[in-house]
Design an enzyme around this catalytic site. Structure first.
Site, PDB file in Angstrom:
ATOM      1  N   ASP A   1       7.108  12.666   5.007  1.00 59.22           N
ATOM      2  CA  ASP A   1       6.914  12.125   3.672  1.00 59.22           C
ATOM      3  C   ASP A   1       6.257  13.177   2.785  1.00 59.22           C
ATOM      4  OD1 ASP A   1       5.881   9.912   1.584  1.00 59.22           O
ATOM      5  OD2 ASP A   1       7.357   9.018   2.929  1.00 59.22           O
TER       6      ASP A   1
ATOM      7  N   HIS B   1       2.429   8.896  -1.693  1.00 60.66           N
ATOM      8  CA  HIS B   1       3.294   8.029  -0.892  1.00 60.66           C
ATOM      9  C   HIS B   1       2.985   8.117   0.591  1.00 60.66           C
ATOM     10  CE1 HIS B   1       7.355   6.647   0.571  1.00 60.66           C
ATOM     11  NE2 HIS B   1       7.258   5.860  -0.489  1.00 60.66           N
TER      12      HIS B   1
ATOM     13  N   SER C   1       9.632   1.171   1.623  1.00 58.88           N
ATOM     14  CA  SER C   1       8.766   2.221   2.160  1.00 58.88           C
ATOM     15  C   SER C   1       7.588   1.624   2.901  1.00 58.88           C
ATOM     16  CB  SER C   1       8.225   3.091   1.029  1.00 58.88           C
ATOM     17  OG  SER C   1       9.176   4.021   0.599  1.00 58.88           O
TER      18      SER C   1
END
Length: 816
Positions: free
Chosen positions: A175, A245, A438
């Site tokens: 990520d 994220h 996600s």
């Protein structure tokens, strides 16, 4: 020449950054908690005190078998057996039940025992002081983590933690990297930054072709190095704030739990291998493929060219091999060849690759890497259990997990997770509310880490099979969401080789009244385990939460076995007589019967609370009513009682009770069997029945127990009626008035008059409706009209319910 590669964007749909200081809510008891010996709120002992036991010898005589028959009888009525366990000289005895029951149920039993024997001064359960098996974390955000809890949609992480915490299992997260965060720093191990371009990476490296030495003295090319920290993926031109994220995903998987800080993580003792592949331009296929391969120990090396000059490089090999790899990114199109190759290599190494389905509200087949072979693709659920409006779907989806939603701009239904408050570059550590597939994918990654600690020998295929087989049924609309909703507890239980579940069942009930249900359950048993057997459980739950486990008959648990590990094997259909007649030891309304299968009662109830109702019968409140029409009845007239109701037993029996003129005249007189509601009973008023009556009915089941008593209704039976008809004047000149009058006695209200007669000797009316008799006498006035001249003879029939109860005299008059 520089080779351009496709870039993959992140799957986080929305975020609201907030600093959280949430107070933990105290856990409250659930009346459906199983009567299992490991849990608070259950006991298998009753303490009984006797009034006049002055010595052990006297107490021994008092508690002899012949003198305690009432105690044994009370226990049997509750489906239990009791034996004397202990006695002392002060009159205290301890009685042991043949199994653990809920405290609430034990209190009911103890009260019945005390009432049954005047020698007993008190009786109460022998309460136990235990800590609950499943931990309630002290992390301040726990009350907001609906996604983790034991609910219809939550993954039931606390129960899974009793079996595994994921200790030592390494989870790779491909990520944006990570921000050091106090809630999971202790679970981080050194990863790798795979971003080639220093502009995209923003980590201060000069970038290729300058060859530098990393901290481990391996050469670094481009922006690749062993520092996977996230420097922000903001974009000033679009504009877009930094998402942090990767930090959010890591927090879901591995935040430390029960440490009094922030969040609880799913696999809170697992280790995170951060794999930084995404910057402000997303991630490339090649960087993603390299990260997956490197995470499982693959050697990443190659030759870079700049201005035509080759430079060979080899990345430092990873020595902390990942067993799980989470990928929460997407791009449109088919799975890239090099990404599919990396996934295949990871699977050969025993690693499980988890992919988010994507946030496009479309079929996932057009999005990668979720459409790659060999990955476990995860859709997102809202707290209601429905597919999140943004979540992709389709046949490529394997399972669904909480992804959250922003409903009416509220963060209540989103996923709270560690983050950073920096809009562009890193700021302070905080927590934010996020939604997206996600967020759903790391739920699965965390559960897989728990499974792999419980059973390190599981292959990727076995992990996928277990996740699907142990997922619980959708409770909302979720077409294209895979096998079911993620169930952490059941998945870990299966990984340990202890999970068995019947997948289909149905229940048929007869005599489902509120006092004595009878229930047959048909189970088509399928098993996803090897060599383990469990039990069928029948649970009756009352409206106030009291619960009874009932023993089914006709079932042999050894019939449930399967020769193959982690496969679904259909073992046949079995009909189980559960309750017949007097087996159920209580009489309540709103009784619910659950039937299913589990390793133990806790396993069964945990699955039932997740919506796994293998078979279910609901005994709604029994209602019954009695109506009568008409209520005032002439001699010789028909009348009827109608019995109505709902949820009444089949082949019930109806018994009359009531009075005549205030004196009891019906005391349990049998009317007969009744199977259909409403049912009407018709009668004719007979001579000698004059009087005022009150009637009600008792409805009893097949074993003679009263299940419902109707309301009382009143009737009046009249004496023989009399009726007369008169007409005046006898001769009526043209244009002059005349009248008829009906009078009588013992005529019921609203009787109907029908006219008969002749004109000039010829019948001209025969049974025409004349009038409803509201009151007597009843007068009817007319005026002689042109054309009416003639001699008339008339009489009336008075009827009730179509039956003639009285006929008047005949009168004559002449109209001129």
């Amino acid at each position: 020449m520089n080779r351009r590669t496709k870039r993959i964007s992140l799957y986080k749909k929305y975020s609201i950054i907030l600093s959280l200081a949430l107070a933990m809510q105290a856990a409250t008891g659930d009346p459906s908690t199983p009567a299992d010996s490991n849990y608070l709120g259950t006991t298998n002992e009753i303490v009984i005190w006797y009034k006049n036991a002055n010595s052990l010898d006297a107490l021994t005589e008092t508690t002899s078998k012949t003198n305690t028959s009432k105690i044994h009888a009370a226990a049997i009525r509750h489906g239990r057996k009791m034996e004397l366990l202990n006695a002392n000289e002060f009159g205290r005895t301890i009685w042991k039940l043949d199994r653990y029951i809920f405290n609430a149920d034990a209190e009911i039993l103890a009260a019945e025992i005390k009432k049954s024997d005047s020698r007993i001064s008190s009786a109460q359960p022998n309460y136990r002081m235990l800590a609950p098996q499943s931990m309630t974390p002290n992390d301040p955000n726990w009350s907001a983590q609906w996604n983790m809890q034991n609910s219809l949609v939550g993954i039931n992480a606390p129960a899974a933690w009793d079996l595994s915490t994921g200790a030592g299992v390494i989870v790779g997260v491909s990520d944006t990297g990570y921000r050091p965060h106090p809630d999971f720093n202790s679970n981080l191990i050194q990863g790798m930054d795979f971003i080639m371009a220093e502009v995209i990476g923003r980590d201060g490296q000069v970038g290729w072709p300058d060859v530098k030495a990393s901290r481990t003295h391996y050469p670094v090319f481009g922006d690749r190095d062993r520092d996977a920290t996230d420097m922000g993926d903001y974009h000033l031109s679009w504009p877009r704030d930094s998402s942090w994220h990767g930090t959010c995903l890591i927090g879901i998987i591995a935040s430390k739990t029960n440490n009094g800080t922030g969040n609880a993580g799913i696999a809170y003792d697992a280790k995170i291998l951060p794999l930084r592949v995404a910057g402000w331009q997303g991630a490339s296929d090649t960087d993603l493929a390299d990260s997956i391969y490197w995470a499982v120990g693959g050697g990443v090396k190659g030759r870079q060219y700049h201005m035509g000059q080759p430079v060979d490089f080899t990345l430092e090999k990873n020595r902390t091999l990942a067993r799980v790899i989470n990928v929460s990114m997407r791009r449109s199109g088919a799975c890239a060849e090099n990404v599919q190759w990396a996934i295949n290599e990871a699977r050969k190494a025993g690693a499980v690759v988890i992919a988010a389905a994507g946030n496009d509200n479309q079929d996932v087949s057009g999005n990668t890497p979720a459409n790659c072979d060999g990955v476990i693709t995860v859709a997102a659920l809202e707290p209601s259990g429905a597919r999140a409006s943004y979540s992709n779907f389709g046949s490529k989806v394997d399972i669904a997990a909480p992804g959250g939603a922003f409903i009416n701009n509220s963060v209540r239904d989103a996923i709270v997770t560690p983050s950073n408050d920096g809009k562009t570059t890193p700021g302070k550590d905080n927590y934010s509310y996020e939604v997206g597939t996600s967020l759903a994918a790391p739920h699965v990654s965390g559960v897989v880490a728990l499974m792999l600690l419980a059973n390190p020998n599981l292959s990727p295929d076995q992990v996928e099979t277990i996740l699907k087989a142990t997922s619980h049924r959708f409770v909302g609309s979720c077409a294209g969401c895979g096998a079911g909703m993620l169930d952490a507890y059941s998945a870990v239980l299966a990984a340990k080789g202890m999970f068995i579940r019947p997948f289909t069942a149905n229940a048929t009930g007869t005599n489902l009244d509120t006092s004595r249900p009878s229930l047959n359950v048909t189970l088509n048993v399928e098993q996803s385990d090897i060599g383990k057997t469990g039990n069928i459980y029948i649970q009756a739950v009352t409206k106030n939460g009291s619960s009874y486990f009932l023993l089914p008959t006709g079932w042999v648990s050894s019939e449930i076995s399967a020769p193959l590990p982690y496969r679904i094997t259909t073992l046949g259909t079995h009909e189980i007589p559960v309750l017949t007649g007097s087996q159920l030891p209580f009489q309540v309304a709103d009784l619910k019967i659950y039937a299913g299968y589990g390793l133990n009662e806790y396993d069964f109830v945990t699955n039932r609370r997740h919506g796994l109702l293998y078979a279910f019968a609901d005994t709604q409140p029994t209602t019954c009513s009695l109506t009568v029409a008409p209520s005032v009845i002439a001699k010789g007239a028909e009348f009827s009682y109608t019995v109505g109701g709902a949820n009444l037993p089949n082949n019930a029996q109806v018994f009359w009770y009531g009075t005549k003129d205030g004196v009891a005249d019906a005391n349990g007189d049998l009317q007969g069997n009744i199977s259909v509601f409403p049912t009407a009973y018709r009668f004719v008023s007979q001579a000698g029945q004059k009087g005022k009556y009150v009637r009600y009915l008792q409805i009893r089941n097949s074993i003679g127990e009263t299940v419902c008593t109707t309301n009382a209704v009143s009737t009046e039976m009249l004496a023989a009626p009399t009726c007369t008809l008169s007409s005046s004047p006898a001769v009526v000149p043209a244009g002059k008035p005349y009248s008829y009058a009906i009078n009588g006695a013992n005529l019921p209200p609203n009787s109907e008059a029908y006219v008969f007669g002749t004109k000039n000797g010829i019948p001209d009316v025969s049974g025409a409706f004349f009038s409803t008799l509201v009151a007597l006498p009843a007068d009817y006035a007319y005026t002689n009209q042109q054309g009416w001249a003639g001699t008339y003879h008339r009489y009336m029939e008075i009827r009730q319910g179509g039956v003639t109860i009285c006929k008047t005299n005949t009168v004559s008059n002449t109209l001129q």
